[in-house]
Design a protein around this motif. Structure first.
Motif, PDB file in Angstrom:
ATOM      1  N   GLU A 129      90.726  26.636 -59.983  1.00 36.17           N
ATOM      2  CA  GLU A 129      90.147  28.360 -58.958  1.00 36.17           C
ATOM      3  C   GLU A 129      90.058  27.075 -57.252  1.00 36.17           C
ATOM      4  OE1 GLU A 129      87.426  30.743 -61.756  1.00 36.17           O
ATOM      5  OE2 GLU A 129      86.662  29.157 -60.124  1.00 36.17           O
ATOM      6  N   ALA A 130      89.777  25.854 -57.746  1.00 30.83           N
ATOM      7  CA  ALA A 130      89.525  24.709 -56.840  1.00 30.83           C
ATOM      8  C   ALA A 130      90.698  25.251 -55.699  1.00 30.83           C
ATOM      9  CB  ALA A 130      88.792  23.544 -56.611  1.00 30.83           C
ATOM     10  N   LEU A 131      91.961  24.979 -56.548  1.00 22.30           N
ATOM     11  CA  LEU A 131      93.098  24.521 -56.641  1.00 22.30           C
ATOM     12  C   LEU A 131      94.075  25.704 -55.402  1.00 22.30           C
ATOM     13  CD1 LEU A 131      95.894  23.180 -56.068  1.00 22.30           C
ATOM     14  CD2 LEU A 131      96.677  23.805 -58.137  1.00 22.30           C
ATOM     15  N   ASP A 132      93.587  26.716 -56.294  1.00 22.80           N
ATOM     16  CA  ASP A 132      93.962  28.596 -55.618  1.00 22.80           C
ATOM     17  C   ASP A 132      93.366  28.681 -53.945  1.00 22.80           C
ATOM     18  OD1 ASP A 132      95.979  28.848 -57.552  1.00 22.80           O
ATOM     19  OD2 ASP A 132      94.112  30.314 -58.798  1.00 22.80           O
ATOM     20  N   TYR A 133      92.242  28.365 -53.845  1.00 19.35           N
ATOM     21  CA  TYR A 133      91.583  28.394 -52.484  1.00 19.35           C
ATOM     22  C   TYR A 133      91.917  27.778 -51.549  1.00 19.35           C
ATOM     23  CZ  TYR A 133      88.496  32.623 -55.086  1.00 19.35           C
ATOM     24  OH  TYR A 133      87.666  33.486 -55.577  1.00 19.35           O
ATOM     25  N   GLN A 134      92.492  26.398 -52.022  1.00 23.14           N
ATOM     26  CA  GLN A 134      92.539  25.510 -51.133  1.00 23.14           C
ATOM     27  C   GLN A 134      93.950  25.490 -50.304  1.00 23.14           C
ATOM     28  OE1 GLN A 134      95.164  22.267 -52.316  1.00 23.14           O
ATOM     29  NE2 GLN A 134      95.743  22.485 -50.955  1.00 23.14           N
ATOM     30  N   MET A 135      94.524  26.159 -51.488  1.00 19.17           N
ATOM     31  CA  MET A 135      96.259  26.826 -50.915  1.00 19.17           C
ATOM     32  C   MET A 135      96.154  27.882 -50.253  1.00 19.17           C
ATOM     33  SD  MET A 135      98.669  26.148 -54.412  1.00 19.17           S
ATOM     34  CE  MET A 135      97.661  27.066 -55.447  1.00 19.17           C
ATOM     35  N   LEU A 136      95.529  28.736 -50.349  1.00 20.56           N
ATOM     36  CA  LEU A 136      95.057  29.840 -50.168  1.00 20.56           C
ATOM     37  C   LEU A 136      94.262  29.295 -48.590  1.00 20.56           C
ATOM     38  CD1 LEU A 136      93.578  32.982 -51.821  1.00 20.56           C
ATOM     39  CD2 LEU A 136      95.672  32.502 -50.949  1.00 20.56           C
ATOM     40  N   VAL A 137      93.153  28.929 -48.296  1.00 17.01           N
ATOM     41  CA  VAL A 137      92.598  28.024 -47.413  1.00 17.01           C
ATOM     42  C   VAL A 137      93.496  27.068 -46.069  1.00 17.01           C
ATOM     43  CG1 VAL A 137      91.301  26.762 -45.766  1.00 17.01           C
ATOM     44  CG2 VAL A 137      90.252  28.375 -47.777  1.00 17.01           C
ATOM     45  N   ASP A 138      94.624  26.736 -46.680  1.00 18.58           N
ATOM     46  CA  ASP A 138      95.565  25.767 -46.090  1.00 18.58           C
ATOM     47  C   ASP A 138      96.457  27.427 -45.203  1.00 18.58           C
ATOM     48  OD1 ASP A 138      93.823  24.046 -46.222  1.00 18.58           O
ATOM     49  OD2 ASP A 138      95.252  23.075 -47.940  1.00 18.58           O
ATOM     50  N   GLY A 139      96.898  27.856 -46.126  1.00 20.61           N
ATOM     51  CA  GLY A 139      97.547  28.929 -45.118  1.00 20.61           C
ATOM     52  C   GLY A 139      96.578  29.844 -44.148  1.00 20.61           C
ATOM     53  N   TYR A 140      96.015  30.238 -45.180  1.00 21.77           N
ATOM     54  CA  TYR A 140      95.334  31.561 -43.930  1.00 21.77           C
ATOM     55  C   TYR A 140      93.742  31.589 -43.341  1.00 21.77           C
ATOM     56  CZ  TYR A 140      98.255  34.551 -46.235  1.00 21.77           C
ATOM     57  OH  TYR A 140      99.720  35.264 -47.608  1.00 21.77           O
ATOM     58  N   GLY A 141      93.412  30.122 -43.148  1.00 20.60           N
ATOM     59  CA  GLY A 141      92.529  29.760 -42.250  1.00 20.60           C
ATOM     60  C   GLY A 141      91.248  31.031 -43.500  1.00 20.60           C
ATOM     61  N   ASP A 142      90.284  31.566 -42.900  1.00 24.08           N
ATOM     62  CA  ASP A 142      89.260  32.685 -43.508  1.00 24.08           C
ATOM     63  C   ASP A 142      89.785  33.187 -44.534  1.00 24.08           C
ATOM     64  OD1 ASP A 142      87.584  30.857 -41.612  1.00 24.08           O
ATOM     65  OD2 ASP A 142      87.252  33.060 -40.517  1.00 24.08           O
ATOM     66  N   ILE A 143      88.861  33.376 -45.689  1.00 26.52           N
ATOM     67  CA  ILE A 143      89.769  34.265 -46.560  1.00 26.52           C
ATOM     68  C   ILE A 143      88.764  34.556 -47.398  1.00 26.52           C
ATOM     69  CG2 ILE A 143      91.725  33.479 -46.657  1.00 26.52           C
ATOM     70  CD1 ILE A 143      90.433  31.778 -49.718  1.00 26.52           C
ATOM     71  N   PRO A 144      88.405  35.949 -48.456  1.00 29.52           N
ATOM     72  CA  PRO A 144      87.415  36.852 -49.019  1.00 29.52           C
ATOM     73  C   PRO A 144      87.436  35.111 -50.327  1.00 29.52           C
ATOM     74  CG  PRO A 144      89.032  37.898 -48.416  1.00 29.52           C
ATOM     75  CD  PRO A 144      89.598  36.945 -48.334  1.00 29.52           C
ATOM     76  N   TYR A 145      86.145  35.259 -50.265  1.00 32.29           N
ATOM     77  CA  TYR A 145      85.727  33.918 -51.208  1.00 32.29           C
ATOM     78  C   TYR A 145      84.490  34.515 -52.213  1.00 32.29           C
ATOM     79  CZ  TYR A 145      83.422  30.226 -53.721  1.00 32.29           C
ATOM     80  OH  TYR A 145      83.620  28.631 -55.103  1.00 32.29           O
ATOM     81  N   SER A 146      83.461  34.965 -51.703  1.00 31.99           N
ATOM     82  CA  SER A 146      82.228  35.437 -52.159  1.00 31.99           C
ATOM     83  C   SER A 146      82.100  36.689 -52.588  1.00 31.99           C
ATOM     84  CB  SER A 146      80.449  34.678 -50.908  1.00 31.99           C
ATOM     85  OG  SER A 146      80.973  35.455 -49.570  1.00 31.99           O
ATOM     86  N   GLN A 147      82.648  37.057 -52.192  1.00 36.41           N
ATOM     87  CA  GLN A 147      82.781  38.653 -52.391  1.00 36.41           C
ATOM     88  C   GLN A 147      84.157  38.771 -52.438  1.00 36.41           C
ATOM     89  OE1 GLN A 147      81.952  41.396 -49.162  1.00 36.41           O
ATOM     90  NE2 GLN A 147      79.613  40.680 -49.500  1.00 36.41           N
ATOM     91  N   ALA A 148      85.062  37.902 -53.314  1.00 35.09           N
ATOM     92  CA  ALA A 148      86.465  38.406 -53.968  1.00 35.09           C
ATOM     93  C   ALA A 148      86.006  38.545 -55.345  1.00 35.09           C
ATOM     94  CB  ALA A 148      86.868  36.720 -53.756  1.00 35.09           C
ATOM     95  N   LEU A 149      86.778  39.506 -56.213  1.00 41.07           N
ATOM     96  CA  LEU A 149      87.461  39.609 -57.056  1.00 41.07           C
ATOM     97  C   LEU A 149      85.977  40.270 -57.856  1.00 41.07           C
ATOM     98  CD1 LEU A 149      88.950  35.973 -58.278  1.00 41.07           C
ATOM     99  CD2 LEU A 149      90.221  38.685 -57.295  1.00 41.07           C
ATOM    100  N   GLN A 150      85.042  41.252 -57.118  1.00 42.43           N
ATOM    101  CA  GLN A 150      83.832  41.550 -57.371  1.00 42.43           C
ATOM    102  C   GLN A 150      84.148  43.041 -57.243  1.00 42.43           C
ATOM    103  OE1 GLN A 150      80.448  40.597 -55.883  1.00 42.43           O
ATOM    104  NE2 GLN A 150      81.386  38.026 -55.824  1.00 42.43           N
ATOM    105  N   LEU A 151      85.619  43.406 -57.524  1.00 44.05           N
ATOM    106  CA  LEU A 151      86.201  45.417 -57.817  1.00 44.05           C
ATOM    107  C   LEU A 151      84.963  45.817 -59.040  1.00 44.05           C
ATOM    108  CD1 LEU A 151      87.208  46.826 -56.661  1.00 44.05           C
ATOM    109  CD2 LEU A 151      88.975  47.075 -58.280  1.00 44.05           C
ATOM    110  N   PRO A 152      84.812  45.131 -59.900  1.00 42.15           N
ATOM    111  CA  PRO A 152      84.411  46.078 -60.941  1.00 42.15           C
ATOM    112  C   PRO A 152      82.311  45.775 -60.541  1.00 42.15           C
ATOM    113  CG  PRO A 152      85.264  44.049 -62.388  1.00 42.15           C
ATOM    114  CD  PRO A 152      85.510  44.407 -60.850  1.00 42.15           C
ATOM    115  N   GLN A 153      81.662  45.443 -59.698  1.00 42.83           N
ATOM    116  CA  GLN A 153      80.613  45.427 -59.669  1.00 42.83           C
ATOM    117  C   GLN A 153      80.533  46.017 -57.736  1.00 42.83           C
ATOM    118  OE1 GLN A 153      81.964  42.490 -59.526  1.00 42.83           O
ATOM    119  NE2 GLN A 153      81.347  42.138 -61.931  1.00 42.83           N
ATOM    120  N   GLY A 154      81.487  46.909 -57.906  1.00 42.55           N
ATOM    121  CA  GLY A 154      81.844  47.993 -56.540  1.00 42.55           C
ATOM    122  C   GLY A 154      82.935  47.764 -55.084  1.00 42.55           C
TER     123      GLY A 154
END
Length: 529
Positions: A129-154
């Motif tokens: 997960e750390a590797l994946d988020y690092q790659m996302l930040v290095d490409g996009y900067g700010d990204i969904p993180y704390s609320q990402a992947l929480q569709l089951p929680q609404g």
């Protein structure tokens, strides 16, 4: 034990179960399911595909960064891709980076949530997960993180987190994973170990700690000039220095191999299928040519690796390239080396008439070759830079040793033989190379050690991690002579970031628009000067 070819088939069954649910904004039509170990295996394989090929979404992952980094060029025999030559990327370009990585993150989330009583899998998921988020930040900067992947929680419209905060969260994930891997709950006899279900390290906790420390060092060096992170960088570097497992060392590349096979197109090694050959043997990269800048760079250093990156004209034994931008050479050769065998003599055409007993060499070594997740040479270059900057101990001698070991490991991976025989090891030719009295090659001949490290790291990352080379260039400016596009209609001098994908503007409009106007050059990633 499950045969490798059968095990590979199981990997793709699990992948099929989870597709469709993994997008950060997708509805869960088919939630991920299955044993955590099988999901983990699939996720590891998919991470390797994101880095080494075009991912599950096809066109649009990191591979196209090979163009602006001047590792490859466009062929004049095909329609010019003007979005590439003009640095005019839009919200539809590189969209695969976003969707595929969030797909991948969801699988690791499922592993972490389902691995009750299996701390090894939970810790491995944190590292990835750390590797994946690092790659996302290095490409996009700010990204969904704390609320990402929480569709089951609404949470259908996740907010965006500050990029630097995500980096710090990744450091926390890596610290947590290291603590688990070095605890009795993982290392004690009788505890759960995934064994061959871990297709990176086959269940070695120490190797996972080395990978985690290497990824941590990568994060720290990316942000090394960010003054607000200075205390964090020093503290985390001290943890690495004190850890007896250390980082990935010589010969310890984190390879991934789920059992690549020639029985189906989807089973080929992703680098091979992207820039080599199809399942039928047809050329997969006819629109990609060698790059004239990179060839000249290697020639200026008397670097023998050119034929290990590019196919060569059998009549000359040399490649021929195009610049980044508008192609001008209709005779340019293709990207990707590989065992080119003369059918009449059964001998390898290039680099020399080496023994046919040398089974693999160059970037393209075969349809079933291992994928590189994080290479030993990248790790060693990271260590050399960290030592040179005073973040790790050892001083100049240790930095030089790590630098030379990194070059040697890359020569060894490519099986670089330069004298027509296999009577000497690649390390011998590596030593002759870095022993030259040339700046950015020989250590003592390089007045700027950081420039030498980043330059040689840039060469070694050709075709195996264009994003990391792109990040190094954006944070250090090296190599300083990296050319601009030759297209006179280029919209921007360089691509400095990705634009959020159109799916975000369509489904998460309010949150993504809070990021302001986004272009290929603005806003910069937080660690950029």
């Amino acid at each position: 034990m499950t045969p490798r070819y059968l095990f590979f088939g199981l990997v793709f069954v699990v992948c099929g179960c989870s597709k469709g649910f993994l997008n950060v904004n997708s509805n869960p039509n088919a939630p991920s399911s299955g044993a955590p170990s099988l999901i983990f295996t699939n996720a590891e394989a998919f991470t390797a595909t994101i880095i080494n090929g075009n991912g599950g979404s096809g066109f649009g992952d990191f591979f196209n960064l090979n163009y602006p980094m001047s590792y490859e060029a466009l062929s004049s025999n095909y329609q010019v891709a003007y979005n590439i030559t003009r640095n005019n990327y839009t919200s539809t370009d590189f969209a695969g980076v976003w969707t595929d990585i969030y797909h991948n993150l969801n699988d690791y989330l499922q592993v972490g949530e389902g691995a009750s009583g299996e701390p090894f899998l939970a810790a491995g998921a944190k590292v990835m997960e750390a590797l994946d988020y690092q790659m996302l930040v290095d490409g996009y900067g700010d990204i969904p993180y704390s609320q990402a992947l929480q569709l089951p929680q609404g949470v259908t419209n996740p907010s965006y987190d500050n990029a630097q905060a995500v980096y710090n969260a990744c450091l926390g994930k890596l610290d947590s994973a290291i603590a688990i891997f070095e605890s009795d709950s993982v290392t004690a006899n009788g505890s759960y170990n995934p064994g061959n279900a871990d297709i990176i390290f086959q269940g070695s906790p120490a190797s996972w700690v080395q990978l985690a420390n290497t990824l941590k060092l990568r994060l720290l060096l990316h942000e090394v000039t960010v003054s607000s992170q200075a205390s964090t960088i020093q503290a985390e570097a001290a943890k690495i220095a004190a850890d007896p497992n250390g980082c990935l060392g010589a010969g310890q590349t984190a390879f991934v191999n789920p059992g690549y096979a020639k029985d189906a197109a989807s089973h080929l090694n992703p680098l091979w299928s992207t820039m080599g050959y199809s399942i039928t043997g047809a050329l997969a990269n006819a629109d990609q040519s060698a790059n004239s800048y990179f060839m000249a760079k290697l020639a200026s250093y008397n670097d023998p690796r050119v034929g290990f990156f590019y196919l060569c004209d059998p009549s000359t034994g040399q490649p021929s390239g195009n610049p980044f931008g508008i192609p001008t050479n209709a005779s340019a050769t293709y990207v990707g080396s590989g065992p080119q065998v003369n059918a009449s003599t059964n001998s390898i055409v290039y680099p020399y008439n080496v023994s046919t007993s040398l089974a693999t060499w160059g970037i393209l070594q075969g349809a079933t070759q291992k994928s590189i997740l994080v290479s030993s040479w990248e790790s060693l270059f990271l260590q050399a830079e960290a030592i040179e900057r005073g973040l790790l101990p050892g001083g100049d001698a240790a930095a030089e040793a790590a630098y030379q070991s990194a070059i040697t490991d890359h020569f060894t991976y490519l099986s670089v033989y330069t004298n027509g025989t296999v009577s000497a090891a690649p390390s011998t030719f590596a030593a002759a190379y870095y022993g030259q009295a040339l700046a950015n090659v020989g250590w003592t001949s390089s007045p700027d050690k950081i420039q030498a490290i980043i330059t040689q790291k840039y060469i070694s990352l050709c075709f195996t991690n264009a994003e990391e080379a792109w990040t190094d260039f954006r944070r250090t400016g090296f190599p300083g002579d990296l050319p601009l596009s030759t297209d006179p209609a280029a919209l921007y001098p360089r691509v400095l970031r990705f634009i959020y994908p159109q799916s975000e503007y369509d489904s998460n409009k309010d949150n993504v628009e809070k990021e302001g106007t986004v272009s290929p050059v603005s806003p910069k990633i937080f660690w950029m000067p």
